[in-house]
Design a protein around this motif. Structure first.
Motif, PDB file in Angstrom:
ATOM      1  N   ASN A 220       0.825  -1.157   0.005  1.00  0.00           N
ATOM      2  CA  ASN A 220       0.067   0.034  -0.176  1.00  0.00           C
ATOM      3  C   ASN A 220       0.795   1.198  -0.035  1.00  0.00           C
ATOM      4  O   ASN A 220       0.332   2.188   0.637  1.00  0.00           O
ATOM      5  CB  ASN A 220      -1.060  -0.099   1.245  1.00  0.00           C
ATOM      6  N   GLY A 221       2.096   1.295  -0.604  1.00  0.00           N
ATOM      7  CA  GLY A 221       2.879   2.174  -0.660  1.00  0.00           C
ATOM      8  C   GLY A 221       3.666   2.341   0.470  1.00  0.00           C
ATOM      9  O   GLY A 221       4.687   3.312   0.432  1.00  0.00           O
ATOM     10  N   ASP A 222       3.517   1.704   1.575  1.00  0.00           N
ATOM     11  CA  ASP A 222       4.287   1.750   2.721  1.00  0.00           C
ATOM     12  C   ASP A 222       5.753   1.270   2.735  1.00  0.00           C
ATOM     13  O   ASP A 222       5.971  -0.029   3.266  1.00  0.00           O
ATOM     14  CB  ASP A 222       3.706   1.448   4.074  1.00  0.00           C
ATOM     15  N   MET A 223       6.595   1.362   1.533  1.00  0.00           N
ATOM     16  CA  MET A 223       7.886   0.877   1.594  1.00  0.00           C
ATOM     17  C   MET A 223       8.901   1.933   1.256  1.00  0.00           C
ATOM     18  O   MET A 223       8.604   2.975   0.881  1.00  0.00           O
ATOM     19  CB  MET A 223       7.930  -0.026   0.242  1.00  0.00           C
ATOM     20  N   TRP A 224      10.231   1.586   1.679  1.00  0.00           N
ATOM     21  CA  TRP A 224      11.323   2.605   1.512  1.00  0.00           C
ATOM     22  C   TRP A 224      12.355   2.074   0.834  1.00  0.00           C
ATOM     23  O   TRP A 224      12.710   0.882   1.228  1.00  0.00           O
ATOM     24  CB  TRP A 224      11.708   3.317   2.817  1.00  0.00           C
ATOM     25  N   ARG A 225      12.968   2.674  -0.186  1.00  0.00           N
ATOM     26  CA  ARG A 225      14.112   1.954  -0.869  1.00  0.00           C
ATOM     27  C   ARG A 225      15.327   3.039  -0.938  1.00  0.00           C
ATOM     28  O   ARG A 225      15.056   4.349  -1.093  1.00  0.00           O
ATOM     29  CB  ARG A 225      13.781   1.721  -2.308  1.00  0.00           C
ATOM     30  N   ASP A 226      16.490   2.673  -0.936  1.00  0.00           N
ATOM     31  CA  ASP A 226      17.628   3.610  -1.087  1.00  0.00           C
ATOM     32  C   ASP A 226      18.025   3.487  -2.414  1.00  0.00           C
ATOM     33  O   ASP A 226      19.193   2.837  -2.931  1.00  0.00           O
ATOM     34  CB  ASP A 226      18.710   2.963  -0.071  1.00  0.00           C
ATOM     35  N   PHE A 227      17.078   4.427  -3.220  1.00  0.00           N
ATOM     36  CA  PHE A 227      17.616   4.130  -4.701  1.00  0.00           C
ATOM     37  C   PHE A 227      18.836   4.989  -4.998  1.00  0.00           C
ATOM     38  O   PHE A 227      19.254   5.933  -4.487  1.00  0.00           O
ATOM     39  CB  PHE A 227      16.338   5.149  -5.473  1.00  0.00           C
ATOM     40  N   THR A 228      19.796   4.112  -5.758  1.00  0.00           N
ATOM     41  CA  THR A 228      21.171   4.691  -5.984  1.00  0.00           C
ATOM     42  C   THR A 228      21.188   4.773  -7.559  1.00  0.00           C
ATOM     43  O   THR A 228      20.947   3.516  -8.176  1.00  0.00           O
ATOM     44  CB  THR A 228      21.980   3.573  -5.429  1.00  0.00           C
ATOM     45  N   HIS A 229      21.618   5.845  -8.073  1.00  0.00           N
ATOM     46  CA  HIS A 229      21.867   5.913  -9.623  1.00  0.00           C
ATOM     47  C   HIS A 229      23.086   4.926 -10.146  1.00  0.00           C
ATOM     48  O   HIS A 229      24.137   5.111  -9.306  1.00  0.00           O
ATOM     49  CB  HIS A 229      21.991   7.510  -9.952  1.00  0.00           C
TER      50      HIS A 229
END
Length: 344
Positions: A220-229
């Motif tokens: 339901n959108g409650d997720m966190w990610r350490d997006f790294t380019h």
């Protein structure tokens, strides 16, 4: 120097090979070009690397050669190492995907376990100066302590993919200990950018939004990610390649870091170090496209984790580098590539 890059037709392997050749290194790239995702994308990456196949007159670029070869071909890998005499090996090839590992476990045993072993054997028998290999943030599994540190326990993976990556670290340590091979494992955190894989969220979201399809939002959108380019990932790999682990006779299991050893062995996180909410990432894509997505909110999927968050101080101490690309910059770069590549 002379590098072997495994998975050279893959997402990170392509960007890394391009960077190494631009720096003047000679690179042999291998890939089995499997059909886990569209082979045409892999071939297009290789076509982009064709410009490095011959040295130019000013001799400021390295030579790239591609060899189609599967990691499980033991004799082929052994011959490759014996013939080429690589200075350094950057091992990125693997069967990727968390959910796919639930449906096709044997593919992971072949590519990620046997394939890793053939690379270790090649390094052992041919005096390779440094082996750098891809691990994954997924090894942190059920760990809820944030940020994820290389000193944390990684004994409770929640997918077979994660288990194979943890196994790679253990296998590398044994070879570092037994044969004095300097090995460095890099735990990648949610890599994205141009030429990215079609099974990853940035690609899936962008394609579906432009096609007018509904996007699935896990937990339901409650997720966190350490997006790294990917540019930050490549910079980190290139820099850590020059940092060879050495034996530390004072290191002890009882008191030493799990990311170090008495053997020439090291583990680093390589991420942005500032996770964002999944809905924030979707919003960045929507803003760049100028389109609001139709969303289907659903429960957490098997093999998923709630949050990834990299502690990156050790990598900074070793290389002097921290990730520079913001999510807004990275999303814009990816979408510009996507529109151009697919004429959207």
């Amino acid at each position: 120097m002379k590098y072997l890059v495994t998975g050279a037709a893959g997402f990170i392997g392509f960007h890394l090979t391009k960077r190494l050749c631009t720096q003047g290194h000679d690179v042999v790239g291998i890939d089995n070009l499997n059909d886990y995702y569209d082979v045409n994308l892999k071939l297009a990456r290789l076509a982009e690397l064709d410009k490095f196949t011959v040295k130019n007159t000013t001799n400021d670029k390295g030579v790239f050669r591609f060899i189609k070869l599967d990691l499980t071909e033991r004799e082929g890998i052994a011959t490759l190492f014996a013939d080429e005499k690589f200075d350094r090996v950057i091992h990125l090839a693997a069967q990727a995907g968390v959910r796919y590992s639930i449906e096709n476990p044997m593919a992971y045993a072949d590519s990620n376990l046997i394939g890793h072993l053939t690379i270790l054997e090649g390094c052992r028998n041919n005096n390779v100066e440094h082996l750098i290999y891809a691990s994954s943030s997924s090894v942190y599994g059920l760990n809820n302590k944030t940020p994820f540190s290389t000193s944390d326990s990684v004994d409770h993976p929640v997918s077979l993919y994660a288990a194979t990556k943890k196994s790679n670290e253990l296998m590398a340590h044994s070879y570092s200990h037994l044969y004095d091979i300097p090995t460095t494992g890099l735990r990648f955190f949610t890599v994205y950018g141009s030429w990215g894989r079609p099974d990853m969220a940035p690609y899936i979201f962008t394609k579906k939004i432009l096609d007018g399809d509904t996007i699935d939002i896990n937990n339901n959108g409650d997720m966190w990610r350490d997006f790294t380019h990917v540019d930050d990932i490549v910079e980190g790999i290139v820099r850590i390649a020059d940092v060879l682990p050495v034996r530390d006779p004072l290191w002890k299991v009882e008191s030493g870091s799990a990311a170090a050893s008495s053997a020439p062995y090291a583990i680093y996180n390589i991420g942005h170090g500032s996770p964002i909410n999944l809905m924030g990432f979707v919003k960045a894509i929507e803003d760049e496209l100028g389109v609001e997505a139709e969303k289907n909110f659903r429960e957490m999927q098997a093999g998923d984790v709630y949050q990834t968050y990299a502690e990156v101080n050790d990598l900074f101490a070793a290389t002097g580098y921290k990730s520079q690309v913001t999510v807004q910059q990275g999303v814009a770069e990816f979408i510009n590539w996507y529109r151009e590549f697919y004429q959207k």
